[in-house]
Design an enzyme around this catalytic site. Sequence first.
Site, mmCIF file in Angstrom:
data_model
loop_
_atom_site.group_PDB
_atom_site.id
_atom_site.type_symbol
_atom_site.label_atom_id
_atom_site.label_comp_id
_atom_site.label_asym_id
_atom_site.label_seq_id
_atom_site.Cartn_x
_atom_site.Cartn_y
_atom_site.Cartn_z
ATOM 1 N N HIS A 81 0.825 -1.168 -0.067
ATOM 2 C CA HIS A 81 -0.095 0.142 -0.078
ATOM 3 C C HIS A 81 0.922 1.152 -0.062
ATOM 4 O O HIS A 81 1.288 1.562 0.940
ATOM 5 C CB HIS A 81 -0.824 -0.054 1.089
ATOM 6 N N GLU A 105 -10.939 3.415 6.069
ATOM 7 C CA GLU A 105 -9.932 4.357 6.339
ATOM 8 C C GLU A 105 -10.675 5.337 7.277
ATOM 9 O O GLU A 105 -10.556 5.368 8.584
ATOM 10 C CB GLU A 105 -8.849 4.895 5.376
HETATM 11 N N1 HPA Z 1 -6.530 7.321 1.352
HETATM 12 C C1 HPA Z 1 -7.063 7.934 0.381
HETATM 13 N N2 HPA Z 1 -6.596 8.319 -0.938
HETATM 14 C C2 HPA Z 1 -5.214 8.504 -0.732
HETATM 15 C C3 HPA Z 1 -4.434 8.079 0.270
HETATM 16 C C4 HPA Z 1 -4.963 7.388 1.507
HETATM 17 O O1 HPA Z 1 -4.483 7.309 2.557
HETATM 18 N N3 HPA Z 1 -3.294 8.322 0.000
HETATM 19 C C5 HPA Z 1 -3.207 8.795 -1.334
HETATM 20 N N4 HPA Z 1 -4.399 8.924 -1.575
HETATM 21 ZN ZN ZN Z 2 -3.659 4.940 0.683
#
Ligand code: HPA
Ligand code: ZN
Length: 346
Positions: free
Chosen positions: A22, A209
Amino acid sequence: MAASPDHEWRDWLRALPKAELHLHIEGTLEPELMFELARRNGIALPYADVQAVRDAYRFTDLQSFLDVYYAGAGVLVTERDFYELAMAYLRRAQADGVVHAELMFDPQTHTARGVALETVFAGLARALREARGGLGISGYLLLSFLRHLSEDEAFATLEAALPLREAYGDLWIGIGLDSSERGNPPEKFARVYARCAALGFRLVAHAGEEGPPDYVRGALDTLKVARIDHGVRSSEDPALVQELVRRRVPLTVCPLSNLKLGVVRDLRDHNLAKLLRAGAIVTLNSDDPAYFGGYLLDNYIASAEALDLARDELVTLAANSLKASFLPHAEQAPLLDRLWAAAGRS
Ligand code: HPA
Ligand code: ZN
């Protein structure tokens, strides 16, 4: 002179072969390179110097980061820029014991500024091919759709990229979904993901997230992803965690990212150890290391220290990363053998 126990432990951790699953390549743009590329490309930056850039990296949530991250990516113009960006990351990753890296990239961030898709692919591919022989790191590309844009725009990006599959199909093996999560559920991309699956791409998506556990379910059941990027909010729904464990769906967790973006207040509150101990296939990753204050080894060290991870658990995290990669089993096996040897288990 004998190494101190602390150094011995870090060296041991560094030597474990790991995969990074990731990682947004645009998120590895260090301020020094940002300035160099801005100068080379005649682009004005809204920062006086490198320190001013670092000072701007105080984020309150995902969107506050994304605004700075997309602005920074504006200095990437030529094939050489993308090559140097990826090469710098791969060298840095090698120093942390990374043996395989699956790089996400956001083509829409670049095509919107008039940069050709071919330029992006060519630069990233040149670095990955050079790294395989020169650094001993294998790599893949995961083309990621920006979820704040429409599904039609994702379709247009996919169709524009498909002719490049002939030249880059050995590297471009998968599809991801990133950017602003809240208000952009996985279901918005159901049709384009179905098309990508039919084309034989491996599928991942950011979910859980900032978004709710339902987005993780949507990514699993509607998008049919093989891995969940982040997924940490899954633990708000115990039945979902059981489902992730039962189906052996890996989570690509990014502890320092979660800390910087306020997903957790303190690393000691991070649920990755609980998820791991509950049987989830947790992997550690760095997400956007230039912005979040740490590359892969920093994420392992910070997590180990905050959560009292045992050596066995750190070996499991590294093993999970290799097994959850999209490398064929025949390529995973020798890496796992190297891991067992480095861990003293051979
Ligand atoms: N989340 C969502 N989009 C993103 C992220 C992330 O952590 N990093 C780069 N684009
Ligand atoms: Zn990411």
